[in-house]
Structures are given as structure tokens and as C-alpha cells.
Design a protein around this motif. Sequence first.
Motif, mmCIF file in Angstrom:
data_model
loop_
_atom_site.group_PDB
_atom_site.id
_atom_site.type_symbol
_atom_site.label_atom_id
_atom_site.label_comp_id
_atom_site.label_asym_id
_atom_site.label_seq_id
_atom_site.Cartn_x
_atom_site.Cartn_y
_atom_site.Cartn_z
ATOM 1 N N ASP A 163 14.208 16.444 -28.627
ATOM 2 C CA ASP A 163 14.210 16.198 -27.179
ATOM 3 C C ASP A 163 15.617 16.088 -26.606
ATOM 4 O O ASP A 163 15.808 16.180 -25.398
ATOM 5 N N ILE A 164 16.593 15.839 -27.483
ATOM 6 C CA ILE A 164 17.968 15.609 -27.060
ATOM 7 C C ILE A 164 18.901 16.386 -27.977
ATOM 8 O O ILE A 164 18.721 16.383 -29.197
ATOM 9 N N ILE A 165 19.900 17.027 -27.386
ATOM 10 C CA ILE A 165 20.915 17.738 -28.155
ATOM 11 C C ILE A 165 22.251 17.012 -28.006
ATOM 12 O O ILE A 165 22.665 16.677 -26.892
ATOM 13 N N ASN A 166 22.910 16.773 -29.124
ATOM 14 C CA ASN A 166 24.262 16.235 -29.118
ATOM 15 C C ASN A 166 25.183 17.355 -29.597
ATOM 16 O O ASN A 166 25.255 17.641 -30.787
ATOM 17 N N ASP A 167 25.867 17.985 -28.649
ATOM 18 C CA ASP A 167 26.726 19.122 -28.972
ATOM 19 C C ASP A 167 28.059 18.603 -29.483
ATOM 20 O O ASP A 167 28.869 18.075 -28.721
ATOM 21 N N ILE A 168 28.307 18.769 -30.775
ATOM 22 C CA ILE A 168 29.500 18.185 -31.386
ATOM 23 C C ILE A 168 30.550 19.235 -31.738
ATOM 24 O O ILE A 168 31.550 18.917 -32.372
ATOM 25 N N GLY A 169 30.356 20.481 -31.302
ATOM 26 C CA GLY A 169 31.250 21.535 -31.767
ATOM 27 C C GLY A 169 32.090 22.204 -30.702
ATOM 28 O O GLY A 169 32.679 23.250 -30.945
ATOM 29 N N GLY A 170 32.163 21.631 -29.520
ATOM 30 C CA GLY A 170 32.916 22.267 -28.455
ATOM 31 C C GLY A 170 34.416 22.152 -28.646
ATOM 32 O O GLY A 170 34.912 21.385 -29.467
ATOM 33 N N THR A 171 35.158 22.928 -27.896
ATOM 34 C CA THR A 171 36.614 22.814 -27.832
ATOM 35 C C THR A 171 36.980 22.475 -26.392
ATOM 36 O O THR A 171 36.104 22.247 -25.550
#
Length: 211
Positions: free
Chosen positions: A41-49
Motif C-alpha cells: 500500500d506504501i512505497i518507500n523510494d530509497i534509490g533516488g539521486t
Amino acid sequence: EEMARLESPLSWARTVLPCPLSLDSRYPETIEWALNHDFVDIINDIGGTEDISESREGRIYRAVANADAAISLVPWFPHDARELPFDDCMKRIEDQLRKRRDFAIKCGMDPRKIVLDPGIGFGKGLFNDYRLISEAPAALAHLSCPVLIAHSRKRCIAKLAGCAGTTPQTLHMLDTATAMASLMAFQHGAAAVRVHSPALNVIARQMATYD
């Protein structure tokens, strides 16, 4: 490989656990797969720059929007960066989160389903981490999104508590110190915390919001 590892535990969790599920990933393919299979239900995007791209963030944000899911947005700092003065650190966090929030909304996300995480640790410096736990919620309030503090068992907590290692006694001390920090975060406006020991932090929230 990531999808293969996740399929069994996510299938089990979706069947057994009566609560929203969150997934940490840096890969758009994994995020789309998890959302398309209704695993989370929730995404934690940990790979951005620091740069936001249509090919990566646009793909992720649209997948989250199409699934009517929620997302936790995190700023990016180089892990080997020198520690900035706190005001400069806070400004950099705020600028990045504003840009990510605005782009997520442009991609169709419901602003009410966007959570802002200042990113305790990850190249910001110990003294900035201490201040972010209590000061980031108020500093980010004008962005009109809930603020999440993810400080559990982080290096700043371990150093302040004088803890090292992973023995049961050490982890108990870390979790207790984490709950104390959660109390401060809630008192200063945090909407949620990401922790290893939920029960202690439920008590911290009850104490922080007791009227």
C-alpha cells in the motif's frame, strides 16, 4: 532477483497481516510489480539521486498514483559529504522534498498520500541528525504533507546511547533510546515514525499526544 525474494513474504503478509504494507526499493520494475500484484500500500523510494527524471521518478510516481497507493519521499545526500551547517542542511532537504512532492503531484499523486522523510543519517552528519529528529517536522510543515521520522537504531541514536553490537541487551537499549527520540519527534509534529519496536513507540506517541 529482488522480485523473486519478495514474492513469498509479501504474499504471506498480504494474507495474514491486517494492516497496510510498505515496500522499500530503488528499482522501478520492482515497485511496479509489487503494486500491480496488490502486495503493498506504501512505497518507500530509497534509490533516488538529487536529479529527478521522468524515466525513473516519473515511472515510479505514476505507478503509485495508478494504484492509489502512498509514497514516502526521501532527499538524497552523498554519503561521503562534509557535514553542512544545520540551516544549510535543512534548506537542502526542504528544496529536494518540495521538488519531489511537486513532481509527484504532477504525475497524478494525491497530495494526502505523500509522506516526507528528511532521511536521518545518509550523509547529513550526527549533529544534524539529532536536530532533524525534533526540528524537521516543524521545518517541513509548510509543505502540507505528513512528516515521517525514520531514526530507529540509527548511528546517531547508538552513539548517544553508548550502544554497540547486536546483543539483546544492546538492542533493547537502542529501542528504548529510539522511543525517547520518537517522543520528541511526535511532540514537534511528526505524523509517524519508522521503528523496529512498535510497542515502545506507541507508548511514546500516547505520551506525546496526551491531553
